[in-house]
Design an enzyme around this catalytic site. Structure first.
Site, PDB file in Angstrom:
ATOM      1  N   GLY A  59       1.543   0.069   5.528  1.00 39.63           N
ATOM      2  CA  GLY A  59       0.559   0.423   6.540  1.00 39.63           C
ATOM      3  C   GLY A  59       0.623  -0.394   7.817  1.00 39.63           C
ATOM      4  O   GLY A  59      -0.118  -0.119   8.762  1.00 39.63           O
ATOM      5  N   TYR A  60       1.470  -1.400   7.877  1.00 36.54           N
ATOM      6  CA  TYR A  60       1.531  -2.223   9.088  1.00 36.54           C
ATOM      7  C   TYR A  60       2.098  -1.408  10.253  1.00 36.54           C
ATOM      8  O   TYR A  60       3.239  -0.945  10.210  1.00 36.54           O
ATOM      9  CB  TYR A  60       2.407  -3.460   8.875  1.00 36.54           C
ATOM     10  CG  TYR A  60       1.804  -4.531   7.980  1.00 36.54           C
ATOM     11  CD1 TYR A  60       0.471  -4.508   7.599  1.00 36.54           C
ATOM     12  CD2 TYR A  60       2.585  -5.592   7.530  1.00 36.54           C
ATOM     13  CE1 TYR A  60      -0.067  -5.493   6.782  1.00 36.54           C
ATOM     14  CE2 TYR A  60       2.052  -6.588   6.714  1.00 36.54           C
ATOM     15  CZ  TYR A  60       0.729  -6.527   6.344  1.00 36.54           C
ATOM     16  OH  TYR A  60       0.200  -7.507   5.540  1.00 36.54           O
ATOM     17  N   SER A  61       1.271  -1.257  11.286  1.00 42.85           N
ATOM     18  CA  SER A  61       1.675  -0.536  12.506  1.00 42.85           C
ATOM     19  C   SER A  61       2.307   0.818  12.186  1.00 42.85           C
ATOM     20  O   SER A  61       3.348   1.185  12.729  1.00 42.85           O
ATOM     21  CB  SER A  61       2.612  -1.403  13.361  1.00 42.85           C
ATOM     22  OG  SER A  61       1.949  -2.572  13.793  1.00 42.85           O
ATOM     23  N   GLN A  62       1.650   1.535  11.273  1.00 42.77           N
ATOM     24  CA  GLN A  62       2.047   2.903  10.897  1.00 42.77           C
ATOM     25  C   GLN A  62       3.503   2.989  10.433  1.00 42.77           C
ATOM     26  O   GLN A  62       4.213   3.945  10.736  1.00 42.77           O
ATOM     27  CB  GLN A  62       1.784   3.873  12.060  1.00 42.77           C
ATOM     28  CG  GLN A  62       0.307   4.001  12.408  1.00 42.77           C
ATOM     29  CD  GLN A  62       0.036   4.918  13.577  1.00 42.77           C
ATOM     30  OE1 GLN A  62       0.933   5.507  14.163  1.00 42.77           O
ATOM     31  NE2 GLN A  62      -1.237   5.009  13.943  1.00 42.77           N
ATOM     32  N   GLY A  63       3.943   1.966   9.715  1.00 41.36           N
ATOM     33  CA  GLY A  63       5.298   1.986   9.162  1.00 41.36           C
ATOM     34  C   GLY A  63       6.356   1.392  10.066  1.00 41.36           C
ATOM     35  O   GLY A  63       7.494   1.150   9.631  1.00 41.36           O
TER      36      GLY A  63
END
Length: 334
Positions: A59-63
């Site tokens: 989930g970090y920065s939408q992948g």
């Protein structure tokens, strides 16, 4: 650099871990994250220092954190020379079987690798039976997609119950715990950390510098992150009047040892039995500072002095229920 092993595995990690929440397309999660070029510069510098351990999440920065990390590693080092950890939970279906099987494939694709060294559940899932989660994680190990599994911030009883479910069914048990732990937040010393020690579970805490509060003598920061990181404000600002007493002592000891405050805070982590604190840095030189902390050996008196002003804190990390779908930033200060 110095190295250690994860739990009872043969996976060798550096005693510092690169936190990859700092990498990714700005604005998709945080405003202060590094782009692809800057990510590679930081990753390369960490590798040059002998750091081989990298922690990211789906989930970090939408992948895009996983994508940037994968490309940076591929350009600079052989896959088997690094240890990559990623996480699952802040996604549709949380820790259900279908969700985990879907998310691991997405993570591997974004990272450009066939396997993860360490797969971590990002929080406790209140909606999925723990047996379903543990059996699915075990299936990933058996399939060769994951070498070891870990957990992140949760209550001690939850972690214990999940470990027991795995043990009773002869499934893979957790080898690592990524929890919230630093001089300003020590609530896990009551239950979770003693359980981890009892089970030989490696401690790899996030936020070892308390979002920079343990790296400077003032509470506020003029940096881009300091001005825009609403999550760190939500995690720490309410306890400022108590925690500044600890910050002052870190500053005092840094002057005694002729080093940076961050080095005192990291040296304290190792003195407390932490294997590999996660350093989330936006500048390559911060890893130089962190690596030099290996030279600092705090005395028992130093440790007692640093810890003495601590007061109980509200829980930050473990959650009491699943957040609404789509929520990634917990503890955010609106």
């Amino acid at each position: 650099m110095e190295y250690t092993k994860i739990g009872n595995t043969d996976i060798e990690i550096s005693k510092l871990c690169v936190g990859c929440m700092s990498f990714g397309k700005a604005g998709t999660m945080h405003d202060w994250t590094l782009d692809e070029t800057a990510t590679e510069k930081v990753v390369k510098h960490a590798l040059d220092l002998g750091i081989n351990f990298f922690d990211t999440a789906n989930g970090y920065s939408q992948g895009t954190s996983e994508e940037y990390l994968g490309k940076a590693l591929k350009n600079n080092i052989q896959r088997d020379k690094v240890v990559i950890a990623s996480k699952v939970y802040f996604n549709e279906g949380r820790l259900s079987k279908n969700a985990i099987l879907r998310e691991i494939d997405g993570t591997l694709k974004r990272l450009g690798t066939d396997y993860l060294d360490l797969y971590i559940i990002h929080r406790f899932d209140y909606e999925t039976p723990i047996e379903e989660t543990m059996q699915t994680l075990d299936s990933l190990v058996k399939a060769g997609k994951v070498r070891a599994i870990g957990a992140s911030a949760m209550y001690g009883y939850q972690f214990y119950n999940m470990q027991m479910a795995a043990k009773d069914n002869d499934w893979t048990q957790f080898s690592a715990m990524e929890n919230h732990y630093n001089l300003l937040y020590r609530e896990d010393e009551r239950e979770l950390i003693p359980i981890c020690r009892q089970m030989n579970v490696t401690l790899m805490p996030y936020s070892p510098l308390a979002a920079g509060h343990l790296a400077r003598p003032t509470w506020q920061s003029d940096s881009l992150r300091g001005k825009t990181d609403r999550v760190s404000k939500g995690k720490y600002d309410r306890m400022e009047q108590y925690d500044m007493k600890i910050v002052d002592r870190v500053n005092e000891l840094s002057q005694k040892y002729g080093c940076k405050m961050s080095q005192i805070a990291i040296a304290w982590q190792w003195a407390k039995g932490v294997a590999s604190p996660i350093i989330g840095a936006t500048k390559a030189e911060y890893f130089d500072d962190a690596a030099k902390a290996l030279e600092i050996k705090l005395t028992d008196e130093d440790i007692a002095y640093l810890e003495e002003p601590y007061v109980p804190h509200p829980i930050v990390g473990a959650i009491d229920k699943n957040p609404p779908q789509g929520v990634m930033l917990l503890d955010e200060k609106k």
